[in-house]
Design an enzyme around this catalytic site. Structure first.
Site, PDB file in Angstrom:
ATOM      1  N   GLU A  52      87.283  22.297  18.836  1.00  0.00           N
ATOM      2  CA  GLU A  52      86.808  22.205  17.457  1.00  0.00           C
ATOM      3  C   GLU A  52      86.585  23.581  16.852  1.00  0.00           C
ATOM      4  O   GLU A  52      85.944  24.439  17.453  1.00  0.00           O
ATOM      5  CB  GLU A  52      85.486  21.417  17.385  1.00  0.00           C
ATOM      6  N   LYS A 100      73.729  13.225  21.006  1.00  0.00           N
ATOM      7  CA  LYS A 100      74.632  12.094  20.797  1.00  0.00           C
ATOM      8  C   LYS A 100      73.969  10.840  21.353  1.00  0.00           C
ATOM      9  O   LYS A 100      73.707  10.757  22.559  1.00  0.00           O
ATOM     10  CB  LYS A 100      75.970  12.328  21.511  1.00  0.00           C
ATOM     11  N   HIS A 144      78.287  13.044  15.887  1.00  0.00           N
ATOM     12  CA  HIS A 144      79.159  11.885  15.987  1.00  0.00           C
ATOM     13  C   HIS A 144      79.920  11.919  17.307  1.00  0.00           C
ATOM     14  O   HIS A 144      79.697  12.782  18.148  1.00  0.00           O
ATOM     15  CB  HIS A 144      80.159  11.904  14.817  1.00  0.00           C
ATOM     16  N   ARG A 145      80.890  11.007  17.487  1.00  0.00           N
ATOM     17  CA  ARG A 145      81.864  11.060  18.561  1.00  0.00           C
ATOM     18  C   ARG A 145      83.255  11.016  17.953  1.00  0.00           C
ATOM     19  O   ARG A 145      83.440  10.671  16.785  1.00  0.00           O
ATOM     20  CB  ARG A 145      81.688   9.891  19.547  1.00  0.00           C
ATOM     21  N   SER A 146      84.255  11.327  18.764  1.00  0.00           N
ATOM     22  CA  SER A 146      85.622  11.335  18.237  1.00  0.00           C
ATOM     23  C   SER A 146      86.094   9.933  17.874  1.00  0.00           C
ATOM     24  O   SER A 146      86.902   9.752  16.962  1.00  0.00           O
ATOM     25  CB  SER A 146      86.579  11.979  19.241  1.00  0.00           C
ATOM     26  N   LYS A 204      76.786  17.298  13.069  1.00  0.00           N
ATOM     27  CA  LYS A 204      78.242  17.356  13.224  1.00  0.00           C
ATOM     28  C   LYS A 204      78.772  15.949  12.993  1.00  0.00           C
ATOM     29  O   LYS A 204      78.396  15.027  13.713  1.00  0.00           O
ATOM     30  CB  LYS A 204      78.619  17.784  14.652  1.00  0.00           C
ATOM     31  N   GLU A 221      89.026  13.810  14.573  1.00  0.00           N
ATOM     32  CA  GLU A 221      87.823  14.001  13.772  1.00  0.00           C
ATOM     33  C   GLU A 221      88.126  14.458  12.357  1.00  0.00           C
ATOM     34  O   GLU A 221      87.241  14.944  11.644  1.00  0.00           O
ATOM     35  CB  GLU A 221      86.866  14.958  14.493  1.00  0.00           C
ATOM     36  N   GLU A 247      79.543  25.942  20.917  1.00  0.00           N
ATOM     37  CA  GLU A 247      79.136  24.740  21.647  1.00  0.00           C
ATOM     38  C   GLU A 247      80.041  24.542  22.853  1.00  0.00           C
ATOM     39  O   GLU A 247      81.255  24.704  22.754  1.00  0.00           O
ATOM     40  CB  GLU A 247      79.238  23.530  20.713  1.00  0.00           C
ATOM     41  N   SER A 255      86.313  13.351  24.680  1.00  0.00           N
ATOM     42  CA  SER A 255      85.931  14.454  25.561  1.00  0.00           C
ATOM     43  C   SER A 255      84.516  14.177  26.038  1.00  0.00           C
ATOM     44  O   SER A 255      83.541  14.554  25.402  1.00  0.00           O
ATOM     45  CB  SER A 255      85.989  15.779  24.790  1.00  0.00           C
ATOM     46  N   ASP A 286      83.536  24.771  19.101  1.00  0.00           N
ATOM     47  CA  ASP A 286      83.272  23.884  20.225  1.00  0.00           C
ATOM     48  C   ASP A 286      84.505  23.913  21.109  1.00  0.00           C
ATOM     49  O   ASP A 286      85.417  23.102  20.947  1.00  0.00           O
ATOM     50  CB  ASP A 286      82.987  22.456  19.756  1.00  0.00           C
ATOM     51  N   GLY A 335      83.372   8.436  22.817  1.00  0.00           N
ATOM     52  CA  GLY A 335      83.886   9.793  22.926  1.00  0.00           C
ATOM     53  C   GLY A 335      85.203   9.859  23.680  1.00  0.00           C
ATOM     54  O   GLY A 335      85.491   9.021  24.532  1.00  0.00           O
ATOM     55  N   HIS A 394      91.315  16.238  21.015  1.00  0.00           N
ATOM     56  CA  HIS A 394      91.257  15.610  19.693  1.00  0.00           C
ATOM     57  C   HIS A 394      92.546  15.792  18.904  1.00  0.00           C
ATOM     58  O   HIS A 394      92.631  15.406  17.739  1.00  0.00           O
ATOM     59  CB  HIS A 394      90.083  16.187  18.888  1.00  0.00           C
ATOM     60  N   ASP A 411      76.345  20.664  25.058  1.00  0.00           N
ATOM     61  CA  ASP A 411      76.717  19.266  24.814  1.00  0.00           C
ATOM     62  C   ASP A 411      76.933  18.598  26.161  1.00  0.00           C
ATOM     63  O   ASP A 411      76.047  17.929  26.690  1.00  0.00           O
ATOM     64  CB  ASP A 411      77.963  19.207  23.940  1.00  0.00           C
TER      65      ASP A 411
END
Length: 419
Positions: free
Chosen positions: A166, A327, A355-357, A378, A207, A275, A44, A232, A42, A157, A302
């Site tokens: 997001e 996650k 997922h993660r970035s 996601k 992403e 989120e 973030s 998000d 990740g 991101h 999150d």
């Protein structure tokens, strides 16, 4: 079924979708079954996440190498797990946690531990001759997740885009998962046309969503994406000395101000989910947000929960959200991930596999979403193969399930059926 005892374990350094190192773990069972797991990373990240072990050698990969994690797999973990039965996932994961001995997996690294945990699950499925989702499922496992598709990137991101991280479209009205993907793809390409017509850049962020510069406000992305929208904000990244700094608008808001902002947007745009609307330790603010909007939309923790049963228990007790983002690398083992989903479901919380970035072509989370019946996933936008691979895997699962496949649509959002 062939012998499922772990015969060998190896690790190696690979690259994630940002071109930074991450770890891959290769496993072989005594009966010949083999598997590989690739661990995401990740950008973030929450302060309470399990530790992703990096080398810190600035002369190599800007300090982001993972050779230490590789050595931990091969030199410390392998001698202790070879001979263990890969079918005993909980026993293996508990042994890994005990071997590390820290509350946040700082000694061996959550990336090293998770790689072993996921590789073992994949190998066990291979030994049984079944897909991963069937191996992990405790019931019929026929529910495909509703995708939350990140089609506009900001925050960490992207560069010079929105402060908030997001902006997602959610095809809740689709009849099937495949139709949901079609809808998302068409909206993604339509947004590209809109940005092009307005003279905005159409490059993509971490992403796969567009990352246009020159946005006048944080509300403008909503105006560009009028459809079923999820947000998000990754508000922890905006939190400074008790307030939330919206640099693009040159103003700061306290928790109550942020709640009022989200309430205003929710009243004017078709938002179904928010989120990380507030910072990871702003518990009082989270309670205000949930009280204000939780009976209308999904409020997802999150960074607030970091897939931790202990933090989720507090959130349930304090009514500080009504959904959790899941996650696997936030917590570090498959078993702990499964336990977090189970607790959330018992409490009536919605669950979103994520997922993660920094992603890889590994599609484990697609199978996990179906196996655990989370109802939502996601995994980014409709570009970049590291994101699309998960959508393609889910469409493959949908085809395998045939008439048994179920797409929950609006029912995946129990708190927002009126949206």
């Amino acid at each position: 079924m062939s012998d499922t005892k772990i015969a060998s374990l190896a690790a190696r350094e690979i690259l994630d979708s940002r071109g930074d190192p991450t770890i891959a773990v290769d496993i072989e069972l005594a009966g010949g079954a083999r598997a590989t797991a690739m661990v995401p990373s990740g950008a973030s990240t929450g302060a309470h996440e399990a530790v992703e072990l990096r080398d810190g050698d600035k002369k190599r990969y800007r300090g982001k190498g993972v050779r230490k994690a590789v050595r931990n797999v091969e030199g410390t973990i392998a001698p202790r797990v070879i001979g263990r039965d890969a079918m005993d996932q909980r026993g293996l994961d508990e042994a890994l946690i005990a071997l590390d001995g820290t509350p946040n997996k700082a000694k061996l690294g959550a990336n090293a531990i998770l790689g072993v945990s996921l590789a073992a699950a994949r190998a066990a499925a291979a030994a049984k001759g079944v897909p991963l989702y069937r191996h992990l499922a405790t019931d019929g496992a026929a529910t495909l997740p509703v995708p939350l598709m990140n089609i506009l990137n900001g925050g960490k991101h992207a560069t010079d885009s929105a402060d908030m991280q997001e902006f997602m479209v959610v095809p809740i009205g689709a009849p099937t998962f495949s139709e949901a993907i079609r809808m998302g793809s068409e909206i993604f390409h339509a947004l590209k046309d809109v940005l092009h017509e307005r003279g905005m850049a159409t490059g993509v962020g971490d992403e796969g969503g567009f990352a246009p510069s020159g946005l006048a406000t944080n509300e403008q992305p909503l105006e560009l994406m009028l459809a079923a929208i999820a947000l998000d904000p990754a508000a922890t990244e905006l939190y400074r000395d008790g307030d939330y700094a919206l640099a693009r608008e040159q103003r700061s808001l306290d928790s109550s101000g942020m709640v009022a902002l989200y309430a205003d947007w929710t009243g004017r745009y078709p938002i179904v989910s928010i989120e990380d609307g507030l910072a990871e330790d702003d518990w009082a603010g989270w309670k205000k947000l949930t009280a204000a909007l939780g009976d209308r939309i999904q409020i997802v923790g999150d960074d607030l929960f970091v897939t931790s049963v202990a933090r989720l228990e507090r959130g349930i007790r304090e009514k500080a959200a009504n959904a959790i983002l899941i996650k696997v690398n936030q917590i570090g083992t498959l078993t702990e991930t499964i336990d977090a989903v189970a607790l959330a479901k018992r409490a009536g919380f919605a669950t979103v596999i994520s997922h993660r970035s920094g992603e890889t072509e590994d599609t484990t989370i697609a199978d996990l979403a179906v196996a655990l019946g989370t109802g939502q996933i996601k995994t980014g936008s409709l570009s970049r193969t590291d994101r699309v691979a998960k959508y393609n895997r889910l469409m493959e699962i949908e085809r395998e399930l045939g008439p048994r496949a179920r797409y929950p649509g609006r029912d995946a959002f129990p708190r927002s059926r009126g949206a």
